[in-house]
Enzyme design. Structure first.
Site, PDB file in Angstrom:
ATOM      1  CE  LYS A 139     -33.513  31.609  49.954  1.00  0.00           C
ATOM      2  NZ  LYS A 139     -32.627  31.424  51.150  1.00  0.00           N
TER       3      LYS A 139
ATOM      4  CE1 TYR B 291     -36.713  29.228  54.091  1.00  0.00           C
ATOM      5  CE2 TYR B 291     -37.783  31.243  53.375  1.00  0.00           C
ATOM      6  CZ  TYR B 291     -36.844  30.254  53.180  1.00  0.00           C
ATOM      7  OH  TYR B 291     -36.035  30.287  52.055  1.00  0.00           O
TER       8      TYR B 291
ATOM      9  CG  PHE C  21     -31.879  32.767  60.974  1.00  0.00           C
ATOM     10  CD1 PHE C  21     -32.769  32.377  59.980  1.00  0.00           C
ATOM     11  CD2 PHE C  21     -31.156  31.774  61.630  1.00  0.00           C
ATOM     12  CE1 PHE C  21     -32.952  31.042  59.646  1.00  0.00           C
ATOM     13  CE2 PHE C  21     -31.335  30.424  61.306  1.00  0.00           C
ATOM     14  CZ  PHE C  21     -32.236  30.065  60.304  1.00  0.00           C
TER      15      PHE C  21
ATOM     16  CB  THR D 168     -26.784  27.324  54.177  1.00  0.00           C
ATOM     17  OG1 THR D 168     -27.461  26.071  54.093  1.00  0.00           O
ATOM     18  CG2 THR D 168     -27.745  28.404  54.613  1.00  0.00           C
TER      19      THR D 168
ATOM     20  CG  ASN E 297     -28.901  31.777  51.050  1.00  0.00           C
ATOM     21  OD1 ASN E 297     -29.976  32.231  50.664  1.00  0.00           O
ATOM     22  ND2 ASN E 297     -28.801  30.766  51.879  1.00  0.00           N
TER      23      ASN E 297
ATOM     24  CD  GLU F 257     -39.586  23.579  50.955  1.00  0.00           C
ATOM     25  OE1 GLU F 257     -39.128  23.756  52.088  1.00  0.00           O
ATOM     26  OE2 GLU F 257     -38.876  23.555  49.926  1.00  0.00           O
TER      27      GLU F 257
HETATM   28  P1  IDP Z   1     -30.963  26.127  53.358  1.00  0.00           P
HETATM   29  O1  IDP Z   1     -31.609  27.304  52.639  1.00  0.00           O
HETATM   30  O2  IDP Z   1     -29.590  25.824  52.823  1.00  0.00           O
HETATM   31  O3  IDP Z   1     -31.848  24.904  53.417  1.00  0.00           O
HETATM   32  P2  IDP Z   1     -31.668  26.639  56.146  1.00  0.00           P
HETATM   33  O4  IDP Z   1     -30.848  26.255  57.333  1.00  0.00           O
HETATM   34  O5  IDP Z   1     -32.918  25.845  55.886  1.00  0.00           O
HETATM   35  O6  IDP Z   1     -30.700  26.617  54.868  1.00  0.00           O
HETATM   36  O7  IDP Z   1     -32.040  28.172  56.323  1.00  0.00           O
HETATM   37  C1  IDP Z   1     -33.039  28.782  55.524  1.00  0.00           C
HETATM   38  C2  IDP Z   1     -32.549  30.150  55.096  1.00  0.00           C
HETATM   39  O8  IDP Z   1     -32.454  31.007  56.241  1.00  0.00           O
HETATM   40  C3  IDP Z   1     -31.148  30.181  54.483  1.00  0.00           C
HETATM   41  O9  IDP Z   1     -31.129  29.835  53.111  1.00  0.00           O
HETATM   42  C4  IDP Z   1     -30.736  31.620  54.718  1.00  0.00           C
HETATM   43  O10 IDP Z   1     -31.353  32.515  53.778  1.00  0.00           O
HETATM   44  C5  IDP Z   1     -31.337  31.881  56.099  1.00  0.00           C
HETATM   45  N1  IDP Z   1     -30.398  31.577  57.193  1.00  0.00           N
HETATM   46  C6  IDP Z   1     -29.985  30.357  57.612  1.00  0.00           C
HETATM   47  N2  IDP Z   1     -29.162  30.431  58.653  1.00  0.00           N
HETATM   48  C7  IDP Z   1     -29.028  31.743  58.925  1.00  0.00           C
HETATM   49  C8  IDP Z   1     -28.309  32.480  59.919  1.00  0.00           C
HETATM   50  O11 IDP Z   1     -27.624  31.918  60.783  1.00  0.00           O
HETATM   51  N3  IDP Z   1     -28.436  33.845  59.871  1.00  0.00           N
HETATM   52  C9  IDP Z   1     -29.203  34.494  58.950  1.00  0.00           C
HETATM   53  N4  IDP Z   1     -29.904  33.836  58.003  1.00  0.00           N
HETATM   54  C10 IDP Z   1     -29.824  32.486  57.977  1.00  0.00           C
END
Ligand code: IDP
Ligand code: MG
Length: 152
Positions: A23, A63, A71, A105, A126, A140
């Site tokens: 990322k 997404y 978010f 995550t 992340n 994807e």
């Molecule tokens: P993942 O990347 O581990 O599969 P997902 O729940 O699919 O997690 O979320 C996609 C991305 O959205 C995350 O990797 C992170 O960058 C962002 N994200 C997820 N939850 C939050 C949140 O509660 N606040 C802000 N960003 C979030």
């Protein structure tokens, strides 16, 4: 001979593909090489790799599953904030293996030594993405690559 071919097909079919993204934060922090080293040392093979910058439209589409989440706008801004690397990875159990290497995550909850623990800054920033299931991995991987891009 036919038996051998069937055996070969079964072996080949055990391989799974997944999409990995390094990322924008990890690219900006110059952690690309370190993350690729983790991939190589894990035994996952890189079928294809590409550097690009997502447009807002592409990020919204990629997404889309999160479009109702609070978010979502922040996620699109983040994912379009700079270049990323997308990688098609392959191995047995590639989806689970790559997600295990990435960690949870939220970097604060990610296992010691995982990519998100090492290089992630926060729940939003992340460092990496990984597909979460065979159906999403197919979509994807196809979002960025075509079959002829894959080199073994
Ligand atoms: P993942 O990347 O581990 O599969 P997902 O729940 O699919 O997690 O979320 C996609 C991305 O959205 C995350 O990797 C992170 O960058 C962002 N994200 C997820 N939850 C939050 C949140 O509660 N606040 C802000 N960003 C979030
Ligand atoms: Mg996800």
């Amino acid at each position: 001979m036919a038996k051998q071919v069937n055996q070969l097909e079964r072996t080949t079919n055990m391989k799974e593909r997944t999409l990995a993204i390094i990322k924008p934060d990890a690219v900006a922090d110059k952690n690309t090489g370190r993350i690729i080293t983790i991939i190589e040392e894990s035994g996952l093979s890189i079928l294809a790799i590409k550097k690009l910058r997502l447009t807002a439209e592409q990020a919204r589409q990629f997404y889309a599953v999160h479009k109702e989440r609070a978010f979502f706008a922040e996620l699109v801004t983040y994912m379009t904030s700079g270049p990323i690397y997308v990688l098609a990875l392959e191995s047995d159990n590639a989806i689970k293996r790559w997600r295990a290497l990435m960690g949870a995550t939220n970097p604060a909850e990610a296992a010691e030594g995982s990519i998100r623990k090492l290089y992630g800054k926060s729940l939003s920033y992340n460092a990496s993405h990984g597909s979460d299931a065979p159906e999403t991995a197919k979509v994807e991987v196809a979002f960025f690559f075509k079959e002829s891009d894959f080199i073994r």
